[in-house]
Enzyme design. Structure first.
Site, PDB file in Angstrom:
ATOM      1  N   GLY A 297       9.882 133.031 -55.699  1.00 11.92           N
ATOM      2  CA  GLY A 297       9.538 134.330 -55.137  1.00 11.92           C
ATOM      3  C   GLY A 297       8.382 134.160 -54.166  1.00 11.92           C
ATOM      4  N   MET A 299       4.807 131.239 -53.392  1.00  8.62           N
ATOM      5  CA  MET A 299       3.989 130.088 -53.782  1.00  8.62           C
ATOM      6  C   MET A 299       2.631 130.245 -53.121  1.00  8.62           C
ATOM      7  SD  MET A 299       3.694 127.342 -55.533  1.00  8.62           S
ATOM      8  CE  MET A 299       2.083 126.547 -55.591  1.00  8.62           C
ATOM      9  N   GLU A 300       1.602 130.118 -53.962  1.00  9.14           N
ATOM     10  CA  GLU A 300       0.237 130.484 -53.579  1.00  9.14           C
ATOM     11  C   GLU A 300      -0.475 129.431 -52.742  1.00  9.14           C
ATOM     12  OE1 GLU A 300       1.476 129.805 -56.608  1.00  9.14           O
ATOM     13  OE2 GLU A 300       0.018 128.841 -57.934  1.00  9.14           O
ATOM     14  N   HIS A 324       0.595 139.043 -56.339  1.00  3.01           N
ATOM     15  CA  HIS A 324       0.561 137.901 -57.260  1.00  3.01           C
ATOM     16  C   HIS A 324       0.030 136.643 -56.555  1.00  3.01           C
ATOM     17  CE1 HIS A 324       2.146 135.459 -60.700  1.00  3.01           C
ATOM     18  NE2 HIS A 324       2.258 134.548 -59.740  1.00  3.01           N
ATOM     19  N   GLU A 325       0.649 136.307 -55.439  1.00  3.93           N
ATOM     20  CA  GLU A 325       0.235 135.065 -54.757  1.00  3.93           C
ATOM     21  C   GLU A 325      -1.206 135.181 -54.252  1.00  3.93           C
ATOM     22  OE1 GLU A 325       2.169 132.960 -55.650  1.00  3.93           O
ATOM     23  OE2 GLU A 325       3.996 134.124 -55.936  1.00  3.93           O
ATOM     24  N   HIS A 328      -3.635 134.521 -57.006  1.00  5.76           N
ATOM     25  CA  HIS A 328      -3.818 133.085 -57.272  1.00  5.76           C
ATOM     26  C   HIS A 328      -4.986 132.500 -56.464  1.00  5.76           C
ATOM     27  CE1 HIS A 328      -0.731 131.681 -60.004  1.00  5.76           C
ATOM     28  NE2 HIS A 328       0.274 132.154 -59.286  1.00  5.76           N
ATOM     29  N   GLU A 347      -0.769 131.308 -64.384  1.00  5.52           N
ATOM     30  CA  GLU A 347       0.248 132.354 -64.199  1.00  5.52           C
ATOM     31  C   GLU A 347      -0.027 133.634 -65.002  1.00  5.52           C
ATOM     32  OE1 GLU A 347       2.058 132.189 -61.776  1.00  5.52           O
ATOM     33  OE2 GLU A 347       2.116 130.049 -61.304  1.00  5.52           O
ATOM     34  N   TYR A 406       3.717 133.853 -67.989  1.00  5.40           N
ATOM     35  CA  TYR A 406       3.427 135.025 -67.166  1.00  5.40           C
ATOM     36  C   TYR A 406       3.230 136.273 -68.027  1.00  5.40           C
ATOM     37  CZ  TYR A 406       5.289 132.348 -63.176  1.00  5.40           C
ATOM     38  OH  TYR A 406       5.502 131.409 -62.209  1.00  5.40           O
ATOM     39  N   ARG A 579      16.533 131.131 -54.661  1.00  4.55           N
ATOM     40  CA  ARG A 579      15.419 131.502 -55.528  1.00  4.55           C
ATOM     41  C   ARG A 579      15.815 131.374 -56.989  1.00  4.55           C
ATOM     42  NH1 ARG A 579      12.315 137.358 -55.771  1.00  4.55           N
ATOM     43  NH2 ARG A 579      10.813 136.733 -57.368  1.00  4.55           N
TER      44      ARG A 579
END
Ligand code: BES
Ligand code: ZN
Length: 631
Positions: A297, A299-300, A324-325, A328, A347, A406, A579
């Site tokens: 979905g 990647m940070e 979310h990213e 991070h 996570e 998560y 994905r």
């Protein structure tokens, strides 16, 4: 002392190494047993990498990156060699900074887990800088080379890297462990009509520098020490659109306006996150929207989050992935899990933080829809992991990431918030990120810090929290907090009516967010007749939905009922979307359906395999051929 500081580590030899990195004191490493990484060959207490300088030619025809890596080495007194991680890499020479050859050897591949790769051992002979001349292999597990057909523009190829967890050793010869932070710089040379981006500061502008041979050169620098899984790049026909003073989006031209509209609130997210848990320490925050083959979905990657286009649904309902990213940038990129057995520290913290960002921007109810849906995922995962006693439901455990990291992880932190109160908890978390910035962390380290700073002298609170049970135990402790969403409760009412035999036409999903769709589709009774599925598909437009989340949830239901009319759509989907979160459940579902499904799983995988990232292809191979040797 838990943290081994460079000065103590080095006694007499520190000065030259530090002088050469020019970045001040190298980040500390942890030496406690719980911080030992079983997925690296490195022995960082003996000698470790503090800086990586890459100089690479990107060859689309040969599917290789070729050039050199110059590593700064910080060695303990008397250390004779440095051990690096490599996986399937062609190393041609290793020298010191002056070009004098050094002795080196590559050990056998780890037989237990091939992804661990091999040790590249270099005899230092006093060197504090070593230069490795090498070339990645066409099958390098971090890299995905996409032909033009798999891009939005359809005219030029695309290439990207995905480092987490232990994939970067297939293209960067370094100590590939999250506890060994390194600063880095890179020069990439690419075809003249393409653009390279990296998870670092750009030194050569958006367009790079034209070379006499017609190619372009892009230079980058990351002056903050990062775990090496965060070194990332992409090369494609990329364009940029600014979204704010420190944010913007990179993608191919056909996606640019859609992406910019979807992510218009990103600058506000950075503000909200900084207000919650301390300043954003990375300078810019840009995003890169990749082709649909991207395996995650998001990647940070620092300064440049990588995103799947499946979150661009036109209604901004999946920008929780951006939150979310971005989160991070604190949990993960500032304070990093010391080993992949503590993935939940990355996570779980991030999933909690992400929800707080969404609440800041959009209010309690919208945040509750995400949290409520996560509760459903948590329940499913606990059940799938063996319930209250299942080892797979533990946070601190086997290395690797599972949904439990998560959902149980974020629930753990929400429980602490509710128990100690938001003001105290937020103040603690802000100070936690600050005090542990640019350092690795373990579960035990977090718990000790929490007890020292937040719970000291409050035995009642300690008892209420059940910290050890949450951190090390199986299942879900009874003080877990469930968040209820009124929006989803309305969907539940429609679901009840539908499951009782009500007409699909009464569902009326106009204006539904992705979360409402998912609550509905995942809540439909699993056993349905073909007539009922036909009615549902006709009324709701599921097979041909433009929203990849809706399609995936629908295909799960269709598969469970051997519903043939959906199969051509499923087949096309599996060759387009890479994905994992969206495609793994479909292969797993097919494999549960006897011959009807297993034959399809294998055929569709054979067809779609060339379109998947190597790590996704390996993951699906394990699903469709459970007995096959893992390679
Ligand atoms: N860091 C992860 C992606 C990841 C996990 C890569 C494990 C390799 C191994 C990223 O931050 C992430 O969690 N992505 C999620 C999105 C999120 C909103 C749950 C994803 O990919 O779906
Ligand atoms: Zn994450």
């Amino acid at each position: 002392m838990r943290i081994l500081l460079a000065a103590a580590l080095l006694a007499g030899t520190a000065a030259p190494a530090l002088a050469q990195t020019g970045t001040g004191t190298p980040a500390p490493i942890l030496t406690t047993p719980d911080a030992r990484d079983v997925w690296t060959h490195a022995q960082p207490q003996v000698a470790r990498v503090t800086h990586v300088a890459l100089d690479l030619d990107v060859d689309f025809a040969a599917k290789t990156l070729g050039g050199s890596a110059v590593l700064d080495i910080l060695a303990a007194p008397g250390a004779k060699e440095v051990v690096l991680d490599v996986n399937d890499m062609d190393v041609s020479a290793v020298t010191d900074a002056s070009g004098k050859p050094l002795k080196w050897s590559i050990g056998p591949k780890d037989s237990a887990n091939a992804d661990i790769g091999s040790a590249l051992t270099v005899e230092l002979a006093g060197a504090v800088k070593i230069r490795i001349a090498y070339r990645s292999k066409p099958g390098a597990t971090a890299l995905q080379w996409l032909p033009p057909e798999m891009t939005f523009g359809k005219k030029k190829p695309f290439l990207f890297s995905q480092g987490q967890a232990i994939l970067n050793r297939s293209w960067v010869p370094t100590q590939d462990s999250p506890g060994i932070r390194q600063t880095w710089e890179a020069t990439l040379r690419v075809p003249g009509d393409m653009v390279a981006v990296m998870s670092a500061e750009k030194l050569s502008g958006d367009k790079g520098e034209a070379l006499p041979d017609g190619r372009r050169q892009f230079r980058f620098r990351m002056d903050k020490p990062v775990p090496p899984y965060l070194i990332a790049f992409a090369v494609g026909d990329l364009k940029f659109k600014s979204l704010g003073p420190r944010s913007g989006v990179w993608t191919e031209a056909p996606m640019l306006d859609k992406a910019a509209k979807e992510f218009v609130d990103v600058e506000k997210m950075i503000d909200a996150a900084s207000k919650l848990y301390g300043p954003y320490r990375w300078g810019r925050y840009d995003m890169l929207v990749l082709p649909p083959a991207f395996p995650y979905g998001g990647m940070e990657n620092p300064m440049l989050t990588f995103l799947t286009p499946t979150i661009v649904t036109g209604d901004r309902s999946n920008t929780d992935v951006v939150a979310h990213e971005l989160a991070h940038s604190w949990s993960g990129n500032l304070v990093t899990n010391a080993t992949w057995s503590d993935t939940w520290l990355n996570e779980g913290f991030t999933t909690y933080f992400e929800n707080r960002i969404m609440e800041s921007l959009y209010g309690k109810e919208q945040a509750a829809t995400y949290a409520d849906l996560d509760w459903d995922v948590l329940q499913r995962e606990i059940a799938a992991g063996g319930g209250q006693t299942g080892a797979a439901t533990r946070l601190n455990g086997e290395p690797g990431a599972g949904e439990v990291d998560y959902t149980k992880g974020s629930n753990f932190l929400r429980m602490i918030e509710y128990t100690v109160g938001r003001a105290k908890w937020d103040a603690y978390l802000t100070s936690y990120f600050d005090r542990h910035a640019f350092q690795p962390q373990t579960t035990a380290g977090f718990l000790a810090d929490l007890r020292e700073r937040l719970l000291k002298g409050q035995p009642d609170l300690e008892l209420k929290l059940q910290l050890d049970r949450w951190s090390y135990g199986a299942g879900l402790p009874d003080n877990a907090v469930r968040v209820h969403s009124a929006t989803l409760a309305k969907v539940d009412a429609k679901l009840t009516a539908f499951n009782a035999g009500g007409p699909a036409g009464a569902v009326q999903p106009q204006g539904w967010t992705t979360q409402e769709w998912l609550r509905f589709l995942n809540g439909i009774d699993r056993q349905q007749t073909p007539a009922r599925l036909k009615e549902l598909d006709a009324a709701l437009g599921l097979s041909a939905s433009g929203n990849a989340y809706i399609q995936s949830a629908w295909f799960e239901l269709a598969i469970a009922n051997h519903y043939d009319p959906a199969v051509p759509y499923l087949r096309a989907y599996l060759s387009r979307i890479g994905r994992g979160l969206l495609v793994y459940p479909l292969y797993k579902g097919l494999m549960r359906q006897g011959d009807w499904g297993t034959s399809k799983a294998r055929d569709f995988f054979a067809e779609a395999k060339p379109t998947y990232h190597p790590s996704t292809a390996a993951g699906i191979a394990r699903i469709v051929a459970p007995d096959a040797p893992q390679e």
